[in-house]
Write an enzyme that holds these catalytic residues in place. Sequence first.
Site, short mmCIF file in Angstrom:
data_model
loop_
_atom_site.label_atom_id
_atom_site.label_comp_id
_atom_site.label_asym_id
_atom_site.label_seq_id
_atom_site.Cartn_x
_atom_site.Cartn_y
_atom_site.Cartn_z
N ASP A 193 -2.67 1.70 -3.07
CA ASP A 193 -2.76 0.63 -2.09
C ASP A 193 -3.06 1.09 -0.66
OD1 ASP A 193 -0.28 1.83 -2.06
OD2 ASP A 193 0.88 -0.01 -2.08
N GLU A 214 6.37 9.38 1.88
CA GLU A 214 7.44 8.52 2.38
C GLU A 214 7.96 9.01 3.73
OE1 GLU A 214 8.36 5.73 1.27
OE2 GLU A 214 7.74 5.63 -0.82
N THR A 264 1.24 1.43 7.51
CA THR A 264 1.68 0.80 6.26
C THR A 264 3.18 0.56 6.25
OG1 THR A 264 1.35 0.86 3.86
CG2 THR A 264 2.12 2.89 4.92
N GLU A 273 8.60 -7.73 -9.03
CA GLU A 273 7.87 -6.47 -8.89
C GLU A 273 6.57 -6.47 -9.70
OE1 GLU A 273 7.53 -2.41 -7.44
OE2 GLU A 273 8.45 -4.29 -6.80
N GLU A 284 5.43 -7.17 1.83
CA GLU A 284 3.97 -7.31 1.85
C GLU A 284 3.49 -8.75 1.97
OE1 GLU A 284 4.75 -3.24 0.81
OE2 GLU A 284 5.57 -5.12 -0.01
#
Length: 576
Positions: free
Chosen positions: A277, A137, A474, A370, A391
């Site tokens: 992902d 993160e 990302t 979610e 996304e």
Amino acid sequence: MLCRDIQTWVLIFLVISPTIFNISLSAGLDSRRAAKKRRMSEKVRKMFYHAYDNYMTYAFPHDELKPLTKTFTNSLSELGNLKLEYLPQKYNGSALTLIESLSSLVIMGNNTEFEKAVLWLSDNLTFDVDARINLFECNIRVLGGLVSSHILATDSTSRLVQGLYKNQLLFLAEDLGRRFLPAFDTPTGLPYAWINLKYGVMENETTETSTSGCGSLILEMGALSRLTGDPRFESAALQALRKLWSMRSSLNLLGTTLDVATGEWIEYSSGIGAGVDSFYEYLIKAHILFGRDEFWRMFQSAYLAVQKYFRHGPWYHEADMRTGKATYWQLTSLQAFWPGLQVLVGDIAAANSSHREFVYLWEKFGVLPERYLLDHQMLHPTEKYYPLRPELAESTFYLYQATKDPWYIEVGESIVDSLNLYTKVEGGFASIKDVTTMDLEDHQHSFFLAEMCKYLYLLFDDSFLVDRNYIFTTEGHPLPVMSSWHERIPTYIQSNGTSVKSENLAKRAHAMSLRVCPATTLNSGHSSQRIESACHIHDARGDHRCSTDDDCGVDSTTCRQRSCSMAGYCGLWFFV
């Protein structure tokens, strides 16, 4: 004679008038579409500043805004920390949302605010803090934000912070990168998921991490090495990526969680959602950014395996990495990035097919839940929240860039309208706790400004991308595609089999303009053989029906084995 001339002119008019009408109609339609895009880009701009101004008023310099109470949270040490363990006592934030907003400010043309933010960070930001953070993160949000903003601040065409900027953001990024390095000191070279910025790896730190956590560091750390000349950052990330790839199964699949000390898998079920992902995303983007064929070979093998073992019509379930047998049948909101990735390799038809499934769910619930259980066609009973994830907007942006189909503009408008209707509050934009009730949660995530607002704005106004080649991390931070960063210029093969000339490569490799399908060749003597490309993979499951119980996997709510009926459809074993 006069009558005949009049008849002739009438005939000529009848022949050409439809053409004139069509040209006029087309021009009018284009004009209306352009006006709509301008109107929508302004709506998104207002959304961004509503979120940004409230953060700066009520939360800065802390990490994130709590929009319902108009307060703040120092969340950098909480990201990924589900149990909220080892929270620091004297940590007062790192201006996380401001860092995440920097590139969005530039894209929206606000150089003045960008300069103010850069100079404040230059004078005030420090990472010498006793805070345990999640490496992944912090890498994608803070390191990525600093590296990208340094590049934007030193861009010769932007003329930003003239005379005042002396590479301070790069110095901060380098300091942060050095604090990351102890995390890679493991028997496998795979990094710990957690590290204390001041003291390094804590005693008795957990050795469990995710595939994304140790396989999605190469863009930011690679860029940092290219900018500083210090190879340690890229080397550490590359070593971890290579080790991770060596742990794949014989099917070229990877699990979700693993142990960095032993190099053993903990969770064998895998998919394209949470925990995995960005691993796929960073392989193809690292190939575009750095030109390594190694990244393309990894990506191609992984992408083909995903198509073979996860794909089920327009959506993707999860499967056991060892056998390829289906495990969980569910859509998660994080999977919505996948169509955007498919655009990068030219698989437009498959991207559009999956994208429409996510749009359907968005329209059904008003936002994207979610988790949605495909085998029950229902929401997950506990994961019904929507934390402003970007996304779907990201993939919509990519697909519009690839096709210019105005339908994607309509999708973007729907996303903007829903966000304003359901999540906008006086103090910013709030996450949704339950999509069935639209009850709100007191949190405005930094990625709302870094990604959601950025991708929506670029969907309607892509002037920032004109004559510029970028890939986006990302977390939505732009990194330029430059030949000077390529170790070796990659060769692409067009669909007609002809090579792309090297002078055109930058345009071809650009994430926004990649319209050919990269492929690799095997040289044998005097001949070369083209091997299978990742483009346009046919659905391996044909009509999507089952033949054995193993094809059906495990029920999402009961965890019981599902069965294949005589008619060839998956059902559930019911035990008395």
